[in-house]
Design an enzyme around this catalytic site. Structure first.
Site, PDB file in Angstrom:
ATOM      1  N   ASP A  58       0.833  -1.205   0.000  1.00 33.86           N
ATOM      2  CA  ASP A  58       0.000   0.000   0.000  1.00 33.86           C
ATOM      3  C   ASP A  58       0.866   1.253   0.000  1.00 33.86           C
ATOM      4  O   ASP A  58       0.503   2.262  -0.606  1.00 33.86           O
ATOM      5  CB  ASP A  58      -0.933  -0.013   1.209  1.00 33.86           C
ATOM      6  N   GLU A  98       0.670  11.300   5.131  1.00 38.32           N
ATOM      7  CA  GLU A  98       0.393   9.868   5.022  1.00 38.32           C
ATOM      8  C   GLU A  98       1.662   9.085   4.688  1.00 38.32           C
ATOM      9  O   GLU A  98       1.900   8.012   5.251  1.00 38.32           O
ATOM     10  CB  GLU A  98      -0.683   9.612   3.972  1.00 38.32           C
ATOM     11  N   GLU A 150     -10.918   6.399  -2.525  1.00 35.11           N
ATOM     12  CA  GLU A 150     -10.957   6.815  -1.122  1.00 35.11           C
ATOM     13  C   GLU A 150     -12.176   6.226  -0.409  1.00 35.11           C
ATOM     14  O   GLU A 150     -12.106   5.810   0.753  1.00 35.11           O
ATOM     15  CB  GLU A 150     -10.983   8.349  -1.033  1.00 35.11           C
ATOM     16  N   GLU A 220      -9.596  -2.956  -6.354  1.00 38.62           N
ATOM     17  CA  GLU A 220      -9.604  -2.984  -4.894  1.00 38.62           C
ATOM     18  C   GLU A 220      -9.789  -4.413  -4.380  1.00 38.62           C
ATOM     19  O   GLU A 220      -9.127  -4.830  -3.425  1.00 38.62           O
ATOM     20  CB  GLU A 220     -10.699  -2.073  -4.338  1.00 38.62           C
TER      21      GLU A 220
END
Length: 234
Positions: A58, A98, A150, A220
């Site tokens: 990720d 982040e 998101e 995803e």
């Protein structure tokens, strides 16, 4: 489900094009937000080594995601409102924090994220993001894909914070990052921007945007599943 809740959901679908996409692609949507990886976090059964695999990949994804988000901002029309512009700028600037968080996690989990190679699924997702930065991708298409990416994270991780969740303490920080109320509000803001952009878009652009929305959900699902694959290593 109560009649009142059904009425609220029906009204949302009728007023939001993005909500209608979710409704029309409900099976794929549910596969994305209720993936076995997420369910095992929620149930407290995930092998932490698998979590670390996913987290490292990720990190590599988010580095490419930064470039994509920057391209969304450059595609925004000159007529975009100040509030919407601030939301996009805020989203881009938050990605620096982040990345710093990921680097702190690399230390915490005693791994070297910056030395990892992309798994083929990560590579496919990053290639998709690169395609979205191209000149043939209109702003309504880019912003709706941005929202979809998101949204899946938010709606997935929020389940891991529910009262009956058994999420392991080691994973709560990540779940709170993407399942927080503030992140949910941010996703809702992106949705409003995307819905307004799509409302003024030609039909062929809307169709392209929905096609890519489905691709996001498919990617995803694959990305969540990647950590269980035997060829995904730290």
């Amino acid at each position: 489900m109560s009649d009142n809740k059904r009425s609220v959901m029906a009204e949302e679908v009728s007023t939001s094009l993005l909500s209608s996409w979710v409704h029309r692609n409900s099976d794929l949507y549910l596969s994305a937000i209720r993936a076995p990886f997420i369910q095992s976090i929620r149930d407290g059964t995930l092998d932490l080594r698998l979590y670390t695999r996913w987290l490292g990949q990720d990190y590599l994804f988010v580095k490419e995601f930064c470039r994509f988000v920057a391209s969304v901002l450059t595609k925004a029309p000159e007529s975009i409102g100040d509030e919407d512009l601030d939301i996009l700028l805020g989203g881009l600037s938050s990605l620096q924090e982040e990345l710093l968080w990921f680097r702190s996690q690399s230390i915490q989990w005693n791994t070297k994220f910056d030395r990892l190679s992309k798994h083929k699924i990560t590579e496919a997702y990053c290639s998709f993001l690169k395609q979205l930065t191209g000149p043939d991708i209109e702003f309504p298409v880019a912003i709706s894909s941005f929202w979809a990416i998101e949204m899946v994270y938010n709606e997935s991780f929020v389940t891991c914070l529910e009262r009956d969740a058994k999420t392991q303490p080691e994973l709560l920080e990540a779940c709170q990052r993407w399942g927080s109320k503030s992140f949910q509000e941010y996703c809702s803001s992106l949705k409003r921007i995307a819905d307004r952009a799509l409302a003024d878009a030609p039909q062929e652009v809307v169709q392209k945007a929905e096609k890519l929305f489905r691709e996001v959900l498919e990617l995803e699902v694959a990305f969540w599943s990647m950590s269980f694959a035997s060829d995904c290593h730290l």
